[in-house]
Design an enzyme around this catalytic site. Structure first.
Site, PDB file in Angstrom:
ATOM      1  CB  VAL A 152      -0.961   0.001   1.203  1.00 24.25           C
ATOM      2  CG1 VAL A 152      -1.771   1.294   1.233  1.00 24.25           C
ATOM      3  CG2 VAL A 152      -1.896  -1.199   1.142  1.00 24.25           C
ATOM      4  CG  ASP A 153       3.604   2.573   3.279  1.00 25.68           C
ATOM      5  OD1 ASP A 153       2.874   3.573   3.402  1.00 25.68           O
ATOM      6  OD2 ASP A 153       4.063   1.950   4.245  1.00 25.68           O
ATOM      7  CG  MET A 154       6.473  -0.164  -1.350  1.00 27.03           C
ATOM      8  SD  MET A 154       7.638   1.092  -0.766  1.00 27.03           S
ATOM      9  CE  MET A 154       8.875   1.000  -2.050  1.00 27.03           C
TER      10      MET A 154
END
Length: 414
Positions: A186-188
């Site tokens: 999700v971050d990336m």
């Protein structure tokens, strides 16, 4: 927690611009973000040739203290998302620090930040004000729960949004505890979406001459990544279910234990199902009319899985991979990270970059997951040490003298 050490030789080391090459050469980016999503966005811009200035507080980005550390004492987490940038320290909690940021923005094309909306307002990072003061500027704000609504000021990290968006709820073994994905996807992916939005805004500026506000969030990323799972509920009322390494809507398609290690294979269409049955020597399954379609196989899901599980135990993963591959059946052995990053297919596609750090030591970083031409990355600079380029950048952007910079250090501004 390991504390970052500030580098005070900034005017001597790695002061050159990122590169004269790359499709984004000449684009100047101020990156005041922390941790993963937003810094990854900045790294992608640097990889494509932009001159990215990483701005940190005097204590540094919090992920400088996250283990593990390499032989030089640098955080591998920090190194993973800050390649190609020049690094400075600037205390935005001070009035003088904010003034310097504003002066830098006058000569910049893009600002990236991931402050909570209320914190950004306190620090003077006001998108409306910037529209008036810097009409050319593209301001990219990245948050956890989005720019609107009652939750907009809540902090959030990858695992929280995997849970909030429902992803973790259908990840794990059937009837087992919910499981976080092993990677911070999700971050990336938020970093990738923000990068794409910035490129869109840059193209828009070519046409209109004006900058714009760009927003991305972990929530919107996670919900967007629901993809067909989300539409299956919206349109058919069907909720995804936990199936371990498998997929609730396809069978067979999962990990199977072989004589030595696991492999992942599957038949996502009926033609592949027939080839798969042939590869494992089960022509009886191939010719069974009651298993001819995926819908039929779903009705007998556990029976099909049990048959394949028993069959794969009879040989090694390498032999099964060869047999399946020869008939065009998708298959992949279950690699460790070490095996994946030393595999010839990973290396020949430029997914391991060899660089040299500030001390002349060889370092290896992950490559860019897309290519422009044959170049894996236009960035030539290793992840910056804390404050490494402060003096050089402030001379370049703000025309400060050596005495001015020394005074700022005494005042705790940098």
């Amino acid at each position: 927690m390991q504390q970052p050490q500030q580098n005070t030789t900034s005017a001597k080391a790695n002061t050159n611009t990122n590169t004269s090459e790359g499709p984004l050469a000449g684009i100047r980016v101020i990156d005041v973000s922390r941790v993963l999503a937003a810094p990854f966005c900045g790294q992608l811009l640097a990889d494509m040739g932009a001159d990215v200035i990483k701005v940190e507080g005097p204590n540094g980005d919090e992920n400088r203290g996250w283990a593990p550390f390499n032989a030089s004492g640098e955080s591998c987490n920090f190194m993973s998302v800050n390649r190609g940038k020049r690094g400075i320290t600037l205390n935005l909690k001070t009035e003088r620090g904010r003034e310097i940021l504003y002066e830098m923005l006058a000569g910049a094309d893009v600002l990236i930040h991931n402050y909570l909306p209320d914190v950004a307002e306190v620090l003077g990072i006001d998108e409306t004000l910037f529209r008036e003061k810097y009409p050319h500027l593209i301001v990219c704000g990245i948050s956890a729960f989005g720019a609107k609504g009652d939750m907009r000021n809540r902090p959030g990290y990858d695992s929280l949004l995997q849970a909030f968006a429902g992803i973790m709820g259908f990840t794990g073994e059937r009837d087992g505890q919910s499981v976080r994905s092993g990677v911070s996807f999700v971050d990336m992916t938020t970093g990738v979406f923000a990068y794409s939005a910035i490129l869109s805004a840059l193209m828009g500026r070519v046409r209109t001459g004006k900058g714009s506000n760009v927003r991305a969030s972990l929530l919107e990323t996670a919900l967007g990544l629901l993809s067909y799972h989300g539409v299956s509920w919206l349109e058919a009322g069907v909720l995804p279910q936990k199936e371990g390494s498998g997929l609730w809507s396809q069978v067979p398609y999962q990990a199977f234990q072989c004589k030595d290690v696991e492999l992942v294979t599957g038949a996502l269409n009926d033609a592949t199902w027939r080839r798969m049955c042939q590869a494992i020597g089960r022509l009886d399954l191939r010719d069974d009319p009651t298993l001819a379609t995926n819908a039929q196989r779903l009705e007998r899901r556990q029976e099909v899985i049990d048959i394949f599980a028993e069959t794969f135990l009879q040989d090694t993963a390498a032999n099964w991979t060869r047999k399946l591959g020869e008939l065009g059946v998708p298959v992949a052995p279950m690699h460790t990270v070490a095996e994946a990053l030393t595999h010839e297919q990973s290396l020949i596609n430029g997914m391991v970059l060899n660089m040299t750090d500030q001390d002349g030591k060889a370092i290896r970083l992950l490559g860019v997951p897309f290519k422009v031409g044959d170049t894996a990355s236009f960035a030539r600079r290793p992840p910056p040490r804390l404050g490494e380029h402060t003096e050089h950048v402030l001379r370049e952007y703000v025309s400060l003298s050596t005495a001015d910079i020394a005074e700022l250090r005494e005042q705790g501004v940098i």
